[in-house]
Write a protein that holds these residues in place. Structure first.
Motif, mmCIF file in Angstrom:
data_model
loop_
_atom_site.group_PDB
_atom_site.id
_atom_site.type_symbol
_atom_site.label_atom_id
_atom_site.label_comp_id
_atom_site.label_asym_id
_atom_site.label_seq_id
_atom_site.Cartn_x
_atom_site.Cartn_y
_atom_site.Cartn_z
ATOM 1 N N VAL A 17 2.519 -13.102 -0.413
ATOM 2 C CA VAL A 17 3.220 -12.236 0.535
ATOM 3 C C VAL A 17 2.872 -10.764 0.327
ATOM 4 C CG1 VAL A 17 5.469 -11.525 1.449
ATOM 5 C CG2 VAL A 17 5.134 -13.873 0.653
ATOM 6 N N SER A 65 0.409 -8.617 2.991
ATOM 7 C CA SER A 65 1.180 -7.664 3.791
ATOM 8 C C SER A 65 0.742 -6.239 3.513
ATOM 9 C CB SER A 65 2.674 -7.830 3.514
ATOM 10 O OG SER A 65 3.123 -9.116 3.861
ATOM 11 N N THR A 99 -2.662 -5.372 4.979
ATOM 12 C CA THR A 99 -2.631 -5.203 6.433
ATOM 13 C C THR A 99 -1.993 -3.872 6.812
ATOM 14 O OG1 THR A 99 -2.399 -7.607 6.617
ATOM 15 C CG2 THR A 99 -2.000 -6.326 8.602
ATOM 16 N N THR A 137 9.988 -1.059 10.760
ATOM 17 C CA THR A 137 9.488 -2.242 10.049
ATOM 18 C C THR A 137 10.439 -2.668 8.940
ATOM 19 O OG1 THR A 137 8.125 -0.795 8.658
ATOM 20 C CG2 THR A 137 7.071 -1.802 10.569
ATOM 21 N N SER A 157 12.178 -6.169 8.445
ATOM 22 C CA SER A 157 12.112 -6.881 7.160
ATOM 23 C C SER A 157 13.485 -7.383 6.738
ATOM 24 C CB SER A 157 11.541 -5.957 6.078
ATOM 25 O OG SER A 157 10.250 -5.514 6.410
ATOM 26 N N ILE A 172 3.627 -6.690 8.433
ATOM 27 C CA ILE A 172 4.512 -7.453 7.542
ATOM 28 C C ILE A 172 4.488 -8.944 7.848
ATOM 29 C CG2 ILE A 172 6.081 -5.543 7.054
ATOM 30 C CD1 ILE A 172 7.889 -6.521 9.267
ATOM 31 N N GLY A 221 2.198 -11.895 5.377
ATOM 32 C CA GLY A 221 2.753 -12.775 4.353
ATOM 33 C C GLY A 221 3.634 -13.861 4.935
ATOM 34 N N THR A 263 7.831 -8.976 1.088
ATOM 35 C CA THR A 263 7.812 -8.086 2.250
ATOM 36 C C THR A 263 8.408 -6.736 1.909
ATOM 37 O OG1 THR A 263 8.014 -10.007 3.721
ATOM 38 C CG2 THR A 263 8.497 -7.854 4.657
#
Length: 735
Positions: free
Chosen positions: A27, A31, A34, A67, A71, A214, A217, A235
């Motif tokens: 994860v 994440s 990216t 984000t 999450s 996010i 993952g 995350t």
């Protein structure tokens, strides 16, 4: 070498003995890689140059907040359920239903697959800038095949490759930190250096995609040893580390280069770094890591869609996995083919904004799912990580706002695409073995509505809430079709059956209700269903009408067929009297079991004035005429007068009523000339497809009246007898 050794140790510790991935490798790394993408390397200087240091820090904080809120929603959902293969699609479908999950999942797969091409083309372009002898398309196709082959045979090996990419990005960032100023700086703390600079929100829209990622993952949920633990923890770690890096870089850039330089040179980081070429390694690493994340995520979404039968039957083979890691090789090959075609065709700039909208749509729907689950307070929703519903809905609102800020046109295109898929899946009626939040949502809405529905009839909002005593629906289907036409999808209709038996097991009654419900759904009829048992069907009908309903929402109209059995006349008439005394309107339909009401071209309404029956007859005929089946029928309001002196006045009264009703009904005033009403009725309505007649108030002599009425109307076309019983002035509804 020591660094590579430590990376290898981390690789081994990030996976369990059974081959599943842990938090760090499964994860956090996908994440973070990216998130730390090409925008960081090629656009961060432009952002600082446009809006200044404080403006950049504010943009980073606002973007990361959205984000982060997403999450939180992901953490709530993933700690309530075991998230299997499919990641975001799996979570959405198990919360908001298979149609919503599929409507988001299919575009998400396409976005992930085409993102492979986007990132690979970006890598190839930057590589050919350094080595001009290379061909962009050839490099792109070779790289696509390479990462696909890696993902095709080993998820762990693919993850392991990302550690080397992470190392390259780390080296580039260290090189930037230990670099030196390029020139004296004059970067504003807030604002732009010139009038030609872009506005705050334009810059925000350009930067925002940098903090997304996010899902990388989450998409590997099926490969994680403990998704409920790894997804939220990994995350949060990725978002937190990404935020720290993004808050640090603007300070470095603002202290080492002038605003004009930051605006004009996309590779300004290369010039201010200790080892400039390390930035190229970072750019290449960022594009490759994003491509790797997409080539891992897209096939797993496709695999989950196929397993849930969201994809058409001929694509079910995409749901198969191979090996102990359950690698979706068929889906990986399909993703590779899509990516190669996109690389070969070249420019993806036209569809790139729409792909971004698909990702943001996924984020927004995840927030909505978590918010609804929390708000409803369902006993089955017990996440170990609790989030207030307000934060989830705030995240959804943020996603929607950012979508329109980035590209309003692309947002509308994406919304249309998602809507089309949702309608397609809804029409397919996919059956699932899992529940979702929709039933709980409707129960909450129903509870709120029931507590607010007044039991006293309201003329302005009156609807025929019909209870049909149909018996076996297949034998009296004409009752159900006519009831559906009366309600027209705007009122409630219940199809009910009374089983003549003193004591029927509940399981059998439930099974019969399920069978009738499925039969109605197969005929596209929306109705509630109720099956009861009684020692006598007429007593059962009385009992059902007396007890059925909840709060102020009870049937106001009972609809049933007539009876030809002489032995049934007395209990039948007693039942009608019971309905009337219970203040239920009664509609009796006399027609053959297989009657389709002719061509449905003409309705004769025999009228006696705006009394209770007259008002209800006009109203029910108006509702019937509004239905799809009867919309082309001619409605003729007919009235009999004794002589010519009353004809003109009666005609004017009917015309006024029809005009005030704002309906296109015809009227016919008939002078009896000594003929009985029954003679006129038979002469005038023999060619009608449906005849509407009033029914007298059921008094002590109602049995004799009804038997006489049955004899006198026996040879008529299908006939509807209407009896108004509600304490409601139907004139207020009509006029």
């Amino acid at each position: 070498m020591r660094f590579i050794s430590r990376v290898a140790q981390n690789v081994s510790s990030s996976s369990s003995d059974n081959g599943k991935l842990g938090t760090f490798g499964g994860v956090f790394v996908p994440s973070l890689l990216t998130i730390l993408g090409v925008i960081m390397y090629l656009r961060f200087g432009w952002v600082v140059g446009n809006v200044g240091l404080v403006g950049t820090l504010l943009i980073v904080t606002l973007s990361t907040s959205i984000t982060f809120l997403t999450s939180l929603s992901i953490a709530a959902i993933s700690t309530d359920q075991v998230v299997r293969t499919g990641g975001a699609y799996y979570m959405i479908s198990r919360s908001l239903g298979i149609e919503t999950g599929g409507a988001v999942g299919i575009p998400l797969f396409l976005a992930q697959a085409l993102s492979v091409a986007l990132y690979v083309i970006g890598f190839a372009e930057s590589l050919t800038d350094v080595f001009p002898v290379l061909n962009i398309k050839i490099v792109g196709i070779v790289v696509t095949i390479g990462i696909a082959m890696l993902a095709l045979f080993s998820t762990k090996a693919t993850i392991r490759s990302q550690y080397f990419i992470l190392a390259a990005i780390a080296i580039s960032l260290l090189s930037l930190i230990f670099g030196k100023p390029l020139e004296a700086t004059n970067v504003e703390m807030w604002g732009a250096p010139s009038e030609k600079s872009e506005s705050f929100w334009v810059v925000f829209a350009v930067f925002f995609p940098a903090v997304t990622g996010i899902m990388a993952g989450v998409n590997l949920s099926g490969d994680l040893e403990n998704p409920s633990r790894s997804i939220p923890k990994g995350t949060f770690m990725a978002v937190g580390v990404g935020y720290i890096i993004y808050m640090t870089l603007p300070i470095i850039l603002a202290s080492r280069a002038d605003a004009i330089t930051l605006l004009s040179d996309p590779l300004v980081m290369r010039r201010i770094s200790w080892w400039g070429d390390a930035i190229l390694l970072g750019v290449w690493g960022a594009t490759l890591s994003s491509a790797v994340g997409s080539i891992l995520g897209a096939p797993r979404i496709l695999q989950a869609l196929a397993k849930d039968r969201v994809l058409p039957h001929y694509m079910q083979w995409l749901g198969k996995g191979t090996g102990k890691d359950n690698i979706p090789r068929a889906g990986t090959l399909l993703t590779m083919v899509v990516a190669i075609l996109a690389v070969y065709l070249g420019n993806l700039d036209v569809i790139a904004p729409v792909l971004s909208m698909f990702f943001l749509t996924t984020y927004g729907v995840l927030n909505i799912a978590a918010g609804i689950e929390t708000l409803l307070g369902s006993p089955s929703f017990r996440p170990s990580f609790k989030v207030h519903w307000a934060f989830s809905f705030l995240g959804a609102a943020g996603c929607l706002a950012v979508m329109f800020l980035i590209n309003a046109t692309a947002t509308l295109v994406a919304a249309f695409f998602v809507s089309v898929i949702f309608v397609w899946l809804k029409r397919r009626g996919i059956q699932t073995a899992f529940g979702d939040v929709r039933r709980g949502l409707w129960l909450a809405v129903a509870r709120s509505a029931l507590l607010r529905v007044n039991k006293i009839p309201d003329a302005k909002n009156w609807r025929p809430n019909i209870l049909i005593l149909s018996g076996a629906p297949t034998k009296r289907w004409h009752l159900i079709t006519l009831g559906a036409d009366f309600t027209g999808g705007q009122a409630l209709m219940t199809v009910s059956t009374v089983i003549k038996a003193p004591d029927v097991p509940f399981e059998r009654l439930q099974k019969m209700e399920d069978n009738i419900r499925e039969f109605l759904q197969s005929r596209r009829v929306q109705a509630l269903v109720r099956v009861v048992s009684a020692e006598d069907p007429f007593v059962g009908g009385e009992r059902l009408v007396s007890m059925y309903g909840i709060g102020g929402l009870v049937p106001n109209t009972v609809m049933l067929g007539d009876t030809q059995e002489m032995s049934h006349h007395r209990p039948y008439c007693d039942m009608i009297r019971h309905f009337y005394e219970a203040r239920r309107n009664v509609i009796i339909v006399r027609a053959e079991e297989d009657d389709n009401f002719g061509e449905r071209k003409r309705i004769d309404l025999w009228w006696g004035g705006l009394n209770k029956n007259g008002g209800l007859m006009l109203l029910m005929t108006y509702l019937l005429h509004n239905s799809l089946n009867w919309q082309n029928a001619d409605v003729v309001v007919k009235m009999v007068v004794s002589d010519e002196s009353a004809e003109e006045k009666t005609r004017k009264n009917i015309d006024d009523i029809i005009h005030n009703m704002r309906v296109k009904f015809d009227r016919q005033v008939i002078v009896s000339h000594g003929r009985s009403f029954w003679e006129i009725l038979h002469e005038e309505s023999q060619e009608a497809d449906l005849v509407m007649l009033g029914l007298a108030e059921p008094k002590d002599t109602f049995l004799e009246y009804y038997e006489d009425l049955s004899r006198k109307t026996l040879e008529l076309p299908p006939t509807v007898f209407v009896l108004a019983a509600q304490e409601l002035d139907f004139k207020e509804v009509l006029l």
